[in-house]
Motif scaffolding. Structure first.
Motif, PDB file in Angstrom:
ATOM      1  N   ALA A   1     -40.728  49.074  40.726  1.00  0.00           N
ATOM      2  CA  ALA A   1     -39.691  49.507  41.677  1.00  0.00           C
ATOM      3  C   ALA A   1     -39.555  51.027  41.590  1.00  0.00           C
TER       4      ALA A   1
ATOM      5  N   SER B   1     -36.973  52.587  41.252  1.00  0.00           N
ATOM      6  CA  SER B   1     -35.910  52.941  40.287  1.00  0.00           C
ATOM      7  C   SER B   1     -36.471  53.554  39.007  1.00  0.00           C
TER       8      SER B   1
ATOM      9  N   ALA C   1     -34.280  43.172  36.233  1.00  0.00           N
ATOM     10  CA  ALA C   1     -35.311  42.725  37.181  1.00  0.00           C
ATOM     11  C   ALA C   1     -35.377  43.649  38.414  1.00  0.00           C
ATOM     12  N   PRO C   2     -36.530  43.880  38.997  1.00  0.00           N
ATOM     13  CA  PRO C   2     -37.839  43.291  38.667  1.00  0.00           C
ATOM     14  C   PRO C   2     -38.514  43.888  37.439  1.00  0.00           C
TER      15      PRO C   2
ATOM     16  N   LEU D   1     -30.124  38.148  35.773  1.00  0.00           N
ATOM     17  CA  LEU D   1     -29.888  36.832  36.381  1.00  0.00           C
ATOM     18  C   LEU D   1     -31.212  36.242  36.859  1.00  0.00           C
TER      19      LEU D   1
ATOM     20  N   GLY E   1     -29.998  35.642  32.196  1.00  0.00           N
ATOM     21  CA  GLY E   1     -28.583  35.298  32.056  1.00  0.00           C
ATOM     22  C   GLY E   1     -27.694  36.277  32.786  1.00  0.00           C
TER      23      GLY E   1
ATOM     24  N   LEU F   1     -19.430  45.059  36.640  1.00  0.00           N
ATOM     25  CA  LEU F   1     -20.719  45.005  35.926  1.00  0.00           C
ATOM     26  C   LEU F   1     -20.749  46.056  34.808  1.00  0.00           C
TER      27      LEU F   1
ATOM     28  N   LYS G   1     -25.394  52.536  35.885  1.00  0.00           N
ATOM     29  CA  LYS G   1     -25.267  52.875  37.304  1.00  0.00           C
ATOM     30  C   LYS G   1     -23.805  52.743  37.728  1.00  0.00           C
TER      31      LYS G   1
END
Ligand code: SAM
Length: 316
Positions: free
Chosen positions: A23, A25, A51-52, A86, A100, A145, A166
């Motif tokens: 990605a 990111s 993820a990813p 997740l 998770g 989060l 973030k």
């Protein structure tokens, strides 16, 4: 938007494929590191909402692989990298994966178990909810989060360690800054060059983890709630009282990444191989179970007039 068109309009998307990142990111973490040297001396890391997996790839390439390939390496005491999301993630060398929810206490327990009594030097969190476009709502869910990340931090981060998270800049940014300052004497909000100016995203770079004296992780939420309330928190010089008027806080905000480097808001011409046509590369690693997969299956089934099979029902 077609892939070639996206390659043109998003230089970091194209570069990510060329350099083998899952990605774009990845460049955000690399640019934060350029400015803050976040990997210095790091042996144990937690990658939350991974993820990813491009941040985990950065951690593997910067920490795990150099240690493993060092001439004097005996394959022992290699850096420990634990990644949680997740969503499932394709494997990455040197990265332990946990599937998770970071807001769930059991996930935190699994992470702690992997550290086997040792503490992490660095916790990174690139978590993002599915953005609704309603800024207040997105900012709120994002802050939940971060608080889940901070809960894990209070259990696994060693004193002196770093936390990168973030954030979405909005009206509660000062409150979040003050909450983070309870635990980290140095907090900077950073905007890497690869993060678009049009996006409200930024990253909190929190250094030198120093929880308040006698702090018990059980009291985290009570402590955070007090920040910004009229009575404030007694043991912090930054955040007592309201965050407005004379008590208004000024947040250190820094653009990072080579200023002569690529601009994420500009289009760049596409390179042609041997004067021929431009060939767009495939994504490095498509998500293995993206949340939109079921929606596509349902859409396809309904357009073909097929009754929804039981295992596709929305609440399964
Ligand atoms: N850093 C990742 C990379 O470089 O590949 C990208 C992370 S992506 C922007 C945000 C991730 O947050 C998604 O994969 C999503 O599944 C995850 N996420 C959102 N809420 C979460 C939660 N409560 N627990 C764990 N992961 C979560």
């Amino acid at each position: 938007m077609g892939r070639a068109s996206r390659d043109k309009r998003d230089i970091y998307y194209r570069k990510a494929k060329e350099e083998g990142w899952r990605a774009r990111s990845a460049f955000k973490l690399l640019q934060i590191d350029e400015e803050f040297d976040i990997f210095e001396g790091v042996k144990r890391v937690v990658d939350l909402c991974a993820a990813p997996g491009s941040w985990s790839q950065v951690l593997s390439r910067k920490l795990y692989l150099p240690a493993k390939l060092a001439p004097d390496s005996k394959g022992e005491n290699l850096p420990l990298i634990v990644a949680i999301d997740l969503q499932p993630m394709a494997p990455i060398e040197g990265v332990i994966q946990v599937q998770g929810d970071i807001t769930n206490a059991r996930t935190a327990e699994v992470v702690i178990r992997h550290f086997d009594g040792c503490k992490a030097d660095l916790v990174v969190c690139d978590g993002a909810p599915d953005v609704t476009g309603l800024h207040d709502m997105d900012e709120f869910v994002q802050s939940q989060l971060i608080l889940a990340g901070l809960t894990i931090v209070t259990h696994v981060l060693k004193e002196g360690g770093k936390f990168i998270a973030k954030i979405f800049r909005g009206k509660d940014t000062s409150l979040l800054y003050c909450q983070l300052k309870l635990f980290f004497p140095v907090v900077t909000f950073a905007k890497p060059k690869s993060s678009r100016n049009s996006s409200i995203e930024a990253f909190a770079v929190c250094e030198n983890y120093s929880p308040p004296e006698g702090f018990d992780p059980k009291d985290l939420h009570r402590l955070l709630e007090k920040v910004g309330s009229p009575s404030g928190v007694d043991d912090t010089d930054c955040c007592s009282g309201w965050l407005e008027g004379p008590n208004k806080v000024y947040i250190p905000f820094l653009a990072c990444g080579d200023l002569s480097g690529y601009d994420s808001d500009r289009s760049y011409p596409l390179p042609k191989v041997d004067g021929g046509t431009y060939q767009s590369l495939d994504p490095v690693q498509p998500p293995i179970a993206p949340p939109y997969k079921r929606a596509l299956e349902l859409k396809k089934a309904s357009s073909q007039g097929v009754r929804e099979p039981e295992n596709l029902s929305l609440d399964s």
